[in-house]
Scaffold this motif. Structure first.
Motif, PDB file in Angstrom:
ATOM      1  N   ARG A  33       0.871  -1.341   0.225  1.00 23.97           N
ATOM      2  CA  ARG A  33       0.067   0.179  -0.115  1.00 23.97           C
ATOM      3  C   ARG A  33       0.963   1.425   0.033  1.00 23.97           C
ATOM      4  O   ARG A  33       0.767   2.438  -1.274  1.00 23.97           O
ATOM      5  CB  ARG A  33      -1.002  -0.169   1.205  1.00 23.97           C
ATOM      6  CG  ARG A  33      -1.648  -1.164   1.184  1.00 23.97           C
ATOM      7  CD  ARG A  33      -3.088  -0.871   2.120  1.00 23.97           C
ATOM      8  NE  ARG A  33      -3.709  -1.934   2.434  1.00 23.97           N
ATOM      9  CZ  ARG A  33      -5.131  -1.986   2.050  1.00 23.97           C
ATOM     10  NH1 ARG A  33      -5.425  -0.956   0.828  1.00 23.97           N
ATOM     11  NH2 ARG A  33      -5.918  -2.891   1.796  1.00 23.97           N
ATOM     12  N   TRP A  34       1.921   1.267   0.585  1.00 19.91           N
ATOM     13  CA  TRP A  34       3.091   2.428   1.178  1.00 19.91           C
ATOM     14  C   TRP A  34       3.590   2.914  -1.073  1.00 19.91           C
ATOM     15  O   TRP A  34       3.547   4.140  -0.715  1.00 19.91           O
ATOM     16  CB  TRP A  34       3.842   1.967   1.692  1.00 19.91           C
ATOM     17  CG  TRP A  34       5.291   3.398   1.761  1.00 19.91           C
ATOM     18  CD1 TRP A  34       6.596   3.327   1.466  1.00 19.91           C
ATOM     19  CD2 TRP A  34       4.589   4.931   1.731  1.00 19.91           C
ATOM     20  NE1 TRP A  34       7.317   4.149   1.320  1.00 19.91           N
ATOM     21  CE2 TRP A  34       5.791   5.133   1.996  1.00 19.91           C
ATOM     22  CE3 TRP A  34       3.391   5.415   2.369  1.00 19.91           C
ATOM     23  CZ2 TRP A  34       6.523   6.222   2.085  1.00 19.91           C
ATOM     24  CZ3 TRP A  34       4.140   7.144   2.883  1.00 19.91           C
ATOM     25  CH2 TRP A  34       5.123   7.415   3.074  1.00 19.91           C
ATOM     26  N   ALA A  37       0.973   4.151  -3.225  1.00 17.84           N
ATOM     27  CA  ALA A  37       0.383   5.268  -2.639  1.00 17.84           C
ATOM     28  C   ALA A  37       1.249   6.296  -3.060  1.00 17.84           C
ATOM     29  O   ALA A  37       1.177   7.689  -3.386  1.00 17.84           O
ATOM     30  CB  ALA A  37       0.365   5.875  -1.207  1.00 17.84           C
ATOM     31  N   TRP A  41       1.503   8.888  -6.095  1.00 20.09           N
ATOM     32  CA  TRP A  41       1.411  11.019  -5.695  1.00 20.09           C
ATOM     33  C   TRP A  41       2.812  11.104  -7.224  1.00 20.09           C
ATOM     34  O   TRP A  41       2.766  12.906  -7.355  1.00 20.09           O
ATOM     35  CB  TRP A  41       2.461  11.088  -4.690  1.00 20.09           C
ATOM     36  CG  TRP A  41       3.159  11.897  -4.247  1.00 20.09           C
ATOM     37  CD1 TRP A  41       4.360  11.800  -4.442  1.00 20.09           C
ATOM     38  CD2 TRP A  41       2.700  12.750  -4.168  1.00 20.09           C
ATOM     39  NE1 TRP A  41       4.376  13.525  -3.414  1.00 20.09           N
ATOM     40  CE2 TRP A  41       3.240  14.438  -3.767  1.00 20.09           C
ATOM     41  CE3 TRP A  41       1.458  14.186  -4.337  1.00 20.09           C
ATOM     42  CZ2 TRP A  41       4.021  15.283  -3.941  1.00 20.09           C
ATOM     43  CZ3 TRP A  41       1.330  15.174  -3.521  1.00 20.09           C
ATOM     44  CH2 TRP A  41       2.618  16.133  -3.573  1.00 20.09           C
TER      45      TRP A  41
END
Length: 352
Positions: A33-34, A37, A41
């Motif tokens: 998930r990181w 993300a 971005w």
């Protein structure tokens, strides 16, 4: 030997190692998930072509936008200044210089001054009017049946070769050279000749006024200066206005002759090379890029100096140097601005 690393650099490297180790200890679902993300971005602003120039252009985009807006709104002001300043010089020439010429010059010089002055004036007025009123040329909105090199990101239409987007006119221009605020118009394929001819004849006219009025300027300057240092001579109001008008005319025409003369020489060099102002910067960058690989860049639209001038002025036979260059002419330019011959032969493509 490896250069010594600074304390700050070592600290930054240590922090990166620690953060990497900390992420590796997280559960796999959290790490995924990181990473997702981070990808989202970076997708908002990052691509493989991002560099310092792109970032600086993005930061300066509001400034460019304000300049475009101001130039668009003040275009008529610049045109008014050209007309007003030129008219003031004409008034001084007719009411101050012409009576002096008629009373003091021999008949031969009177005829020469009248003929040359009015020919130069007609050429200036004609080419300025045509440069401001003639459309520079726009590519078709629908997909054309001609080869195009790219798609405009703002107009979302195909762009033929040598076509560029003008942020002030907010449209694409065929063979765009630049946007001229003094014309309140873009300089493109269909009015480039009018723009250059206006610059040329305006420079010649200013040089003519500056050279022919030099003696009058010196006399008027000394007369004005002596009136401040000594008791004023019996000058009338008309005499004072005459001297000040001569000084104003000489200073203005001399300044414009130097500034506009430099611009005219620059554009003459570009025409000799078969390129526009925008293409000059593009070709310079392309030449540097190819030079790093041991290659030589060749401008595909350079047909040779003489041919470049013939194409620019539309000279197809010897008499056209008189009828189309030295006299007012509204003939269309060579080509349609959509397709161009590239890498032509060295022979004369427009024999005269």
């Amino acid at each position: 030997m490896r250069p010594c690393l600074g304390v700050g650099h070592l600290l930054l490297r240590w922090l990166r190692v620690c953060s990497r180790r900390a992420r590796n200890r997280l559960p796999k679902c959290v790490r995924e998930r990181w990473a997702y993300a981070q990808l989202l971005w970076r997708s908002l602003f990052y691509n493989s072509l991002t560099n310092c120039d792109v970032v600086s252009d993005s930061l300066l985009e509001p400034i460019f936008w304000m300049v475009d807006i101001l130039t668009r709104w003040f275009g008529m002001v610049f045109v008014f200044l050209v007309v007003a300043l030129t008219s003031s010089i004409l008034i001084i020439s007719y009411f101050c210089l012409l009576p002096l010429v008629l009373n003091t010059y021999p008949p031969f010089w009177i005829v020469w001054h009248i003929c040359y002055g009015h020919w130069n004036l007609i050429m200036i007025i004609f080419h300025y009017y045509k440069a401001t009123k003639t459309s520079p040329g726009y590519p078709p909105k629908m997909k054309p049946d001609i080869p195009f090199v790219s798609v405009c990101k703002k107009c979302i239409i195909p762009k033929p070769a040598r076509t560029h987007h003008c942020g002030i006119c907010n449209t694409c221009i065929l063979k765009m050279d630049h946007h001229c605020p003094w014309l309140n118009n873009c300089v493109g394929h269909f009015n480039h000749r009018y723009f250059f001819s206006f610059c040329l004849f305006m420079t010649l006219g200013c040089m003519y006024c500056s050279i022919s009025g030099r003696t009058l300027f010196i006399n008027a300057y000394h007369a004005i200066e002596s009136s401040y240092n000594t008791p004023p001579p019996p000058y009338t109001f008309k005499d004072k206005m005459f001297h000040k008008s001569i000084i104003y005319m000489w200073v203005l025409t001399s300044t414009v002759a130097v500034a506009l003369g430099g611009l005219t020489l620059w554009h003459a060099m570009l025409i000799s090379r078969g390129e526009t102002s925008i293409e000059r910067h593009i070709n310079k960058k392309e030449a540097k890029r190819l030079a790093k690989h041991g290659k030589v860049y060749r401008n595909p639209f350079n047909y040779g100096r003489l041919n470049n001038w013939k194409i620019f002025f539309g000279v197809e036979k010897t008499s056209h140097w008189l009828t189309r260059v030295l006299l007012p002419s509204s003939h269309a330019p060579y080509g349609d601005g959509l397709t161009w011959d590239i890498y032509p032969h060295q022979k004369d493509i427009m024999p005269v």
